[in-house]
Motif scaffolding. Structure first.
Motif, PDB file in Angstrom:
ATOM      1  N   HIS A   5       1.357  -1.195   0.201  1.00 33.36           N
ATOM      2  CA  HIS A   5       0.225   0.090   0.002  1.00 33.36           C
ATOM      3  C   HIS A   5       1.410   1.542  -0.117  1.00 33.36           C
ATOM      4  O   HIS A   5       0.245   2.701   0.278  1.00 33.36           O
ATOM      5  N   THR A   6       2.009   1.337  -0.260  1.00 31.09           N
ATOM      6  CA  THR A   6       2.882   2.112  -0.510  1.00 31.09           C
ATOM      7  C   THR A   6       2.894   2.820  -1.733  1.00 31.09           C
ATOM      8  O   THR A   6       2.823   2.317  -3.308  1.00 31.09           O
ATOM      9  N   ARG A   7       2.760   3.906  -1.246  1.00 36.23           N
ATOM     10  CA  ARG A   7       2.248   5.541  -2.905  1.00 36.23           C
ATOM     11  C   ARG A   7       3.976   5.208  -2.921  1.00 36.23           C
ATOM     12  O   ARG A   7       4.624   5.548  -3.012  1.00 36.23           O
ATOM     13  N   THR A   8       4.150   5.562  -4.539  1.00 40.17           N
ATOM     14  CA  THR A   8       5.093   5.824  -5.396  1.00 40.17           C
ATOM     15  C   THR A   8       4.872   7.094  -6.303  1.00 40.17           C
ATOM     16  O   THR A   8       5.988   7.404  -6.947  1.00 40.17           O
ATOM     17  N   ASP A   9       3.819   7.520  -6.501  1.00 39.03           N
ATOM     18  CA  ASP A   9       3.901   8.835  -6.630  1.00 39.03           C
ATOM     19  C   ASP A   9       4.518   9.836  -5.906  1.00 39.03           C
ATOM     20  O   ASP A   9       4.456  10.034  -4.946  1.00 39.03           O
ATOM     21  N   ARG A  10       4.736  10.859  -7.014  1.00 34.71           N
ATOM     22  CA  ARG A  10       5.190  11.741  -6.197  1.00 34.71           C
ATOM     23  C   ARG A  10       4.329  13.003  -5.413  1.00 34.71           C
ATOM     24  O   ARG A  10       5.062  12.560  -3.943  1.00 34.71           O
ATOM     25  N   LEU A  11       3.532  13.087  -5.265  1.00 35.95           N
ATOM     26  CA  LEU A  11       2.612  13.504  -4.154  1.00 35.95           C
ATOM     27  C   LEU A  11       2.805  12.654  -3.280  1.00 35.95           C
ATOM     28  O   LEU A  11       2.567  12.993  -2.055  1.00 35.95           O
ATOM     29  N   GLY A  12       2.225  11.145  -3.258  1.00 31.53           N
ATOM     30  CA  GLY A  12       2.503  10.747  -2.234  1.00 31.53           C
ATOM     31  C   GLY A  12       3.146  10.297  -1.494  1.00 31.53           C
ATOM     32  O   GLY A  12       3.304  10.068  -0.334  1.00 31.53           O
ATOM     33  N   ASP A 203       7.537  32.228  -6.723  1.00 30.72           N
ATOM     34  CA  ASP A 203       8.049  31.861  -7.840  1.00 30.72           C
ATOM     35  C   ASP A 203       8.362  30.161  -8.135  1.00 30.72           C
ATOM     36  O   ASP A 203       9.328  29.590  -9.273  1.00 30.72           O
ATOM     37  N   ASP A 204       7.960  29.104  -7.331  1.00 34.57           N
ATOM     38  CA  ASP A 204       8.431  27.976  -7.240  1.00 34.57           C
ATOM     39  C   ASP A 204       7.345  27.473  -8.059  1.00 34.57           C
ATOM     40  O   ASP A 204       5.875  27.389  -7.217  1.00 34.57           O
ATOM     41  N   PRO A 205       7.491  25.934  -8.526  1.00 33.27           N
ATOM     42  CA  PRO A 205       6.547  24.672  -8.569  1.00 33.27           C
ATOM     43  C   PRO A 205       5.788  24.487  -7.226  1.00 33.27           C
ATOM     44  O   PRO A 205       6.760  23.945  -6.314  1.00 33.27           O
ATOM     45  N   TYR A 206       4.575  23.877  -7.206  1.00 28.38           N
ATOM     46  CA  TYR A 206       4.550  23.842  -5.309  1.00 28.38           C
ATOM     47  C   TYR A 206       4.666  22.299  -5.226  1.00 28.38           C
ATOM     48  O   TYR A 206       4.875  22.470  -3.737  1.00 28.38           O
ATOM     49  N   ILE A 207       5.440  22.001  -6.310  1.00 29.99           N
ATOM     50  CA  ILE A 207       5.937  20.346  -5.385  1.00 29.99           C
ATOM     51  C   ILE A 207       6.880  21.021  -4.994  1.00 29.99           C
ATOM     52  O   ILE A 207       7.468  19.872  -4.085  1.00 29.99           O
ATOM     53  N   VAL A 210       5.694  22.192  -1.184  1.00 29.87           N
ATOM     54  CA  VAL A 210       5.205  20.872  -0.885  1.00 29.87           C
ATOM     55  C   VAL A 210       6.432  20.300   0.183  1.00 29.87           C
ATOM     56  O   VAL A 210       6.903  19.712   1.961  1.00 29.87           O
ATOM     57  N   ALA A 211       7.808  20.040  -1.055  1.00 33.76           N
ATOM     58  CA  ALA A 211       8.943  19.201   0.059  1.00 33.76           C
ATOM     59  C   ALA A 211       9.267  20.306   0.258  1.00 33.76           C
ATOM     60  O   ALA A 211      10.256  20.119   1.611  1.00 33.76           O
ATOM     61  N   GLY A 212       9.347  21.255   0.392  1.00 30.54           N
ATOM     62  CA  GLY A 212      10.213  22.434   1.271  1.00 30.54           C
ATOM     63  C   GLY A 212       9.332  22.722   2.233  1.00 30.54           C
ATOM     64  O   GLY A 212      10.010  22.743   3.729  1.00 30.54           O
ATOM     65  N   ALA A 213       8.347  22.606   2.435  1.00 28.16           N
ATOM     66  CA  ALA A 213       7.397  21.984   4.389  1.00 28.16           C
ATOM     67  C   ALA A 213       7.821  21.018   4.571  1.00 28.16           C
ATOM     68  O   ALA A 213       7.818  20.897   5.425  1.00 28.16           O
ATOM     69  N   ASN A 214       7.907  20.210   3.916  1.00 28.66           N
ATOM     70  CA  ASN A 214       8.734  18.572   5.044  1.00 28.66           C
ATOM     71  C   ASN A 214       9.567  18.820   5.733  1.00 28.66           C
ATOM     72  O   ASN A 214       9.822  18.709   6.581  1.00 28.66           O
ATOM     73  N   LEU A 215      10.081  19.289   4.622  1.00 29.92           N
ATOM     74  CA  LEU A 215      12.354  19.623   5.017  1.00 29.92           C
ATOM     75  C   LEU A 215      11.972  20.489   7.104  1.00 29.92           C
ATOM     76  O   LEU A 215      12.178  20.475   7.209  1.00 29.92           O
ATOM     77  N   GLU A 216      10.472  21.586   6.339  1.00 26.06           N
ATOM     78  CA  GLU A 216      10.842  23.016   7.623  1.00 26.06           C
ATOM     79  C   GLU A 216      10.170  21.771   8.410  1.00 26.06           C
ATOM     80  O   GLU A 216      11.342  21.971  10.171  1.00 26.06           O
ATOM     81  N   PHE A 217       9.066  21.480   8.858  1.00 25.71           N
ATOM     82  CA  PHE A 217       8.578  20.502   9.788  1.00 25.71           C
ATOM     83  C   PHE A 217       9.583  19.227  10.372  1.00 25.71           C
ATOM     84  O   PHE A 217       9.942  19.587  11.633  1.00 25.71           O
ATOM     85  N   ILE A 218      10.311  18.741   9.936  1.00 30.19           N
ATOM     86  CA  ILE A 218      11.195  17.539   9.666  1.00 30.19           C
ATOM     87  C   ILE A 218      11.994  18.395  10.474  1.00 30.19           C
ATOM     88  O   ILE A 218      12.350  17.839  11.886  1.00 30.19           O
ATOM     89  N   HIS A 219      13.088  19.070   9.979  1.00 27.02           N
ATOM     90  CA  HIS A 219      14.262  19.761  10.698  1.00 27.02           C
ATOM     91  C   HIS A 219      14.207  20.585  12.520  1.00 27.02           C
ATOM     92  O   HIS A 219      14.925  20.438  13.072  1.00 27.02           O
ATOM     93  N   HIS A 220      12.987  21.553  12.533  1.00 29.07           N
ATOM     94  CA  HIS A 220      12.502  21.908  13.457  1.00 29.07           C
ATOM     95  C   HIS A 220      12.090  20.461  14.702  1.00 29.07           C
ATOM     96  O   HIS A 220      12.211  21.310  15.233  1.00 29.07           O
ATOM     97  N   MET A 221      11.235  20.289  13.780  1.00 31.73           N
ATOM     98  CA  MET A 221      11.238  18.946  15.305  1.00 31.73           C
ATOM     99  C   MET A 221      12.316  17.934  15.493  1.00 31.73           C
ATOM    100  O   MET A 221      12.156  17.323  16.478  1.00 31.73           O
ATOM    101  N   ALA A 222      12.688  17.735  14.481  1.00 34.11           N
ATOM    102  CA  ALA A 222      14.222  17.191  15.444  1.00 34.11           C
ATOM    103  C   ALA A 222      14.897  18.447  16.067  1.00 34.11           C
ATOM    104  O   ALA A 222      15.829  17.768  17.280  1.00 34.11           O
TER     105      ALA A 222
END
Length: 235
Positions: A5-12, A203-207, A210-222
């Motif tokens: 059930h692991t998604r392999t699409d970009r957003l997934g 100025d950025d594509p939304y993908i 989203v990747a940047g938001a993940n990075l922000e969340f992960i590094h601050h939670m770490a």
């Protein structure tokens, strides 16, 4: 691991990464108390303070409690990002506007050679890091899926209460995640799908956003997790 059930699409892939990070973060925040939440492990920390006690020139928030924020600058850790912006065709004027600094400061960064100087950004408390994530994700939703009119820095009423903060924080995070899950492939590739006013989102594509938001969340939670370890181990 359930590979069936692991998604392999970009957003997934990005959503699954975020979900796992969120799950780990919620576990690591269990038992956080008010004293630890506001603990300053070193001198001159940035933190959450009463407006009358703020120690930085751009502390912000709509209520009695505000988040410290210093004068605009480009930290050494972001020199590579500025170089990338220039290589991608952004003008010096636009980069300066993006970072809220002078054109001369951008030119200084672009002219820098060798190793960047040591980063002198102050240590920030758990309260500051949670507040930073809170207003960013609130603003990210507002300027992508909402009315695109409220200033993100005035959207969150910061609190010295850990319980109240987390009660308000997780619904904001989950609202953003649920909205992102509805984005189409075409929207992922759309430049300016997010108009979040602090940063390069327009100025950025939304993908990439989203990747940047993940990075922000992960590094601050770490960082928060490490501060919790230091609090527990303090003498």
């Amino acid at each position: 691991m359930d590979t069936e059930h692991t998604r392999t699409d970009r957003l997934g892939l990005l959503l699954e990464q975020f979900d796992k990070a969120r799950e780990m973060a919620q576990v690591r925040l269990t038992g956080l108390g008010d004293e630890e939440y506001l603990w300053e492990p070193a001198p001159d920390c940035w933190s959450l303070r009463r407006r009358s006690e703020a120690v930085t020139p751009r502390a912000f928030g709509p209520g009695e409690w505000v988040l410290d924020l210093g004068a605009p600058d480009i930290p050494a850790s972001e020199y590579a990002e500025v170089a990338r912006q220039a290589a991608d065709g952004m003008t010096v004027d636009k980069i300066a506007d993006d970072w809220s600094v002078t054109v001369e400061r951008v030119e200084q960064v672009l002219a820098h050679t060798g190793e960047p100087e040591p980063d002198t950004t102050p240590i920030t408390t758990i309260a500051w890091r949670l507040g930073h994530l809170h207003f960013q994700f609130a603003g990210a939703w507002e300027w992508t899926f909402g009315e695109r009119r409220h200033d993100p820095k005035q959207m969150v009423d910061f609190s010295p209460s850990t319980a109240l903060t987390l009660d308000r924080f997780w619904p904001v995070i989950d609202r953003w995640r649920a909205a992102v899950a509805t984005v189409t492939d075409d929207e992922l590739d759309t430049i300016g799908f997010s108009q979040y006013p602090y940063g390069s989102d327009p100025d950025d594509p939304y993908i990439a956003v989203v990747a940047g938001a993940n990075l922000e969340f992960i590094h601050h939670m770490a960082e928060i997790a490490l501060l919790r370890d230091l609090w527990r181990a303090r003498s």
